[in-house]
Design a protein around this motif. Structure first.
Motif, mmCIF file in Angstrom:
data_model
loop_
_atom_site.group_PDB
_atom_site.id
_atom_site.type_symbol
_atom_site.label_atom_id
_atom_site.label_comp_id
_atom_site.label_asym_id
_atom_site.label_seq_id
_atom_site.Cartn_x
_atom_site.Cartn_y
_atom_site.Cartn_z
ATOM 1 N N GLY A 35 58.277 52.233 19.436
ATOM 2 C CA GLY A 35 57.385 51.797 18.366
ATOM 3 C C GLY A 35 57.289 52.788 17.234
ATOM 4 N N TRP A 36 56.266 52.558 16.414
ATOM 5 C CA TRP A 36 56.083 53.342 15.195
ATOM 6 C C TRP A 36 54.625 53.750 15.010
ATOM 7 N N VAL A 48 51.247 51.889 14.272
ATOM 8 C CA VAL A 48 51.664 50.762 13.443
ATOM 9 C C VAL A 48 51.998 49.561 14.334
ATOM 10 N N ALA A 49 52.947 49.783 15.254
ATOM 11 C CA ALA A 49 53.388 48.696 16.128
ATOM 12 C C ALA A 49 54.150 49.275 17.302
ATOM 13 N N GLY A 50 54.181 48.513 18.394
ATOM 14 C CA GLY A 50 54.964 48.895 19.556
ATOM 15 C C GLY A 50 55.610 47.664 20.151
ATOM 16 N N ILE A 51 56.651 47.886 20.950
ATOM 17 C CA ILE A 51 57.342 46.765 21.581
ATOM 18 C C ILE A 51 57.852 47.196 22.941
ATOM 19 N N THR A 52 57.615 46.345 23.937
ATOM 20 C CA THR A 52 58.033 46.673 25.292
ATOM 21 C C THR A 52 59.515 46.365 25.486
ATOM 22 N N SER A 53 60.038 46.751 26.635
ATOM 23 C CA SER A 53 61.458 46.534 26.905
ATOM 24 C C SER A 53 61.800 45.047 27.033
ATOM 25 N N ASP A 54 60.807 44.228 27.341
ATOM 26 C CA ASP A 54 61.077 42.787 27.414
ATOM 27 C C ASP A 54 60.773 42.084 26.098
ATOM 28 N N PRO A 57 55.709 42.374 21.427
ATOM 29 C CA PRO A 57 55.231 43.264 20.377
ATOM 30 C C PRO A 57 53.711 43.375 20.337
ATOM 31 N N SER A 58 53.245 44.447 19.748
ATOM 32 C CA SER A 58 51.831 44.591 19.444
ATOM 33 C C SER A 58 51.720 45.302 18.105
ATOM 34 N N TYR A 59 50.665 44.969 17.357
ATOM 35 C CA TYR A 59 50.510 45.493 16.010
ATOM 36 C C TYR A 59 49.087 45.976 15.777
ATOM 37 N N ALA A 60 48.961 46.969 14.900
ATOM 38 C CA ALA A 60 47.651 47.308 14.387
ATOM 39 C C ALA A 60 47.184 46.145 13.519
ATOM 40 N N ASP A 61 45.897 45.913 13.481
ATOM 41 C CA ASP A 61 45.366 44.734 12.786
ATOM 42 C C ASP A 61 45.795 44.687 11.322
ATOM 43 N N SER A 62 45.819 45.837 10.659
ATOM 44 C CA SER A 62 46.119 45.844 9.226
ATOM 45 C C SER A 62 47.582 45.546 8.929
ATOM 46 N N MET A 63 48.448 45.576 9.954
ATOM 47 C CA MET A 63 49.874 45.315 9.750
ATOM 48 C C MET A 63 50.274 43.895 10.155
ATOM 49 N N LYS A 64 49.394 43.208 10.858
ATOM 50 C CA LYS A 64 49.740 41.869 11.331
ATOM 51 C C LYS A 64 50.054 40.954 10.153
ATOM 52 N N GLY A 65 51.143 40.218 10.287
ATOM 53 C CA GLY A 65 51.535 39.278 9.250
ATOM 54 C C GLY A 65 52.421 39.875 8.176
ATOM 55 N N ASP A 72 66.730 46.414 19.897
ATOM 56 C CA ASP A 72 68.020 46.077 20.493
ATOM 57 C C ASP A 72 68.178 46.987 21.698
ATOM 58 N N ASN A 73 67.973 46.438 22.887
ATOM 59 C CA ASN A 73 68.004 47.279 24.091
ATOM 60 C C ASN A 73 69.387 47.863 24.341
ATOM 61 N N ALA A 74 70.424 47.136 23.987
ATOM 62 C CA ALA A 74 71.782 47.637 24.210
ATOM 63 C C ALA A 74 72.052 48.883 23.375
ATOM 64 N N LYS A 75 71.376 48.997 22.247
ATOM 65 C CA LYS A 75 71.569 50.138 21.353
ATOM 66 C C LYS A 75 70.412 51.123 21.408
ATOM 67 N N ASN A 76 69.426 50.853 22.251
ATOM 68 C CA ASN A 76 68.218 51.701 22.307
ATOM 69 C C ASN A 76 67.657 51.941 20.911
ATOM 70 N N THR A 77 67.572 50.873 20.146
ATOM 71 C CA THR A 77 67.156 50.957 18.752
ATOM 72 C C THR A 77 65.960 50.049 18.500
ATOM 73 N N VAL A 78 65.018 50.576 17.728
ATOM 74 C CA VAL A 78 63.852 49.792 17.337
ATOM 75 C C VAL A 78 63.844 49.689 15.810
ATOM 76 N N TYR A 79 63.394 48.541 15.330
ATOM 77 C CA TYR A 79 63.366 48.255 13.907
ATOM 78 C C TYR A 79 61.941 47.908 13.477
ATOM 79 N N LEU A 80 61.639 48.209 12.233
ATOM 80 C CA LEU A 80 60.360 47.808 11.658
ATOM 81 C C LEU A 80 60.628 47.187 10.292
ATOM 82 N N GLN A 81 60.461 45.882 10.209
ATOM 83 C CA GLN A 81 60.594 45.174 8.934
ATOM 84 C C GLN A 81 59.222 45.149 8.271
#
Length: 121
Positions: A35-36, A48-54, A57-65, A72-81
């Motif tokens: 996460g971030w 800001v946000a987190g995401i489990t291996s499955d 996602p979860s977000y801070a309220d001010s970031m929702k929406g 990408d679990n194969a790349k051990n990479t997390v993204y934040l748009q």
């Protein structure tokens, strides 16, 4: 040795978008949550946000929406748009990964070096 390397920060105008990436590399057995957080000048670091291996996602309220986290679990990479960015989103963004290094039984949280996001006209 485990490293988290972030990319994608920069300067953007209000209402604009950015996509951050963070790749975990090295001697990794398993990655759990990724996460971030962010830290603005003079303020405490905030989630800001987190995401489990499955992929849950979860977000801070001010970031929702406005922000979307993905991984990408194969790349051990997390993204934040990040869309519809506001000046108050200006901060250093840090990624984190809770993982088990190879050869250990311990779950450890690793951090990236941070990437600057500046929202300004």
């Amino acid at each position: 040795q485990v490293q988290l390397v972030e990319s994608g920060g920069g300067l953007v105008q209000p209402g604009g978008s950015l996509r951050l990436s963070c790749a975990a590399s090295g001697s990794i057995f398993r990655v759990y949550v990724m996460g971030w957080y962010r830290q603005a000048p003079g303020k405490q670091r905030e989630l800001v946000a987190g995401i489990t291996s499955d992929g849950s996602p979860s977000y801070a309220d001010s970031m929702k929406g406005r922000f979307t986290i993905a991984r990408d679990n194969a790349k051990n990479t997390v993204y934040l748009q990040m869309n519809n960015l506001k000046p108050e989103d200006t901060a250093v963004y840090y990624c984190y990964a809770s993982l088990v290094p190879l050869g250990t039984m311990s779950q450890v949280t690793y951090w990236g070096q941070g990437t600057q996001v500046t929202v300004s006209s």
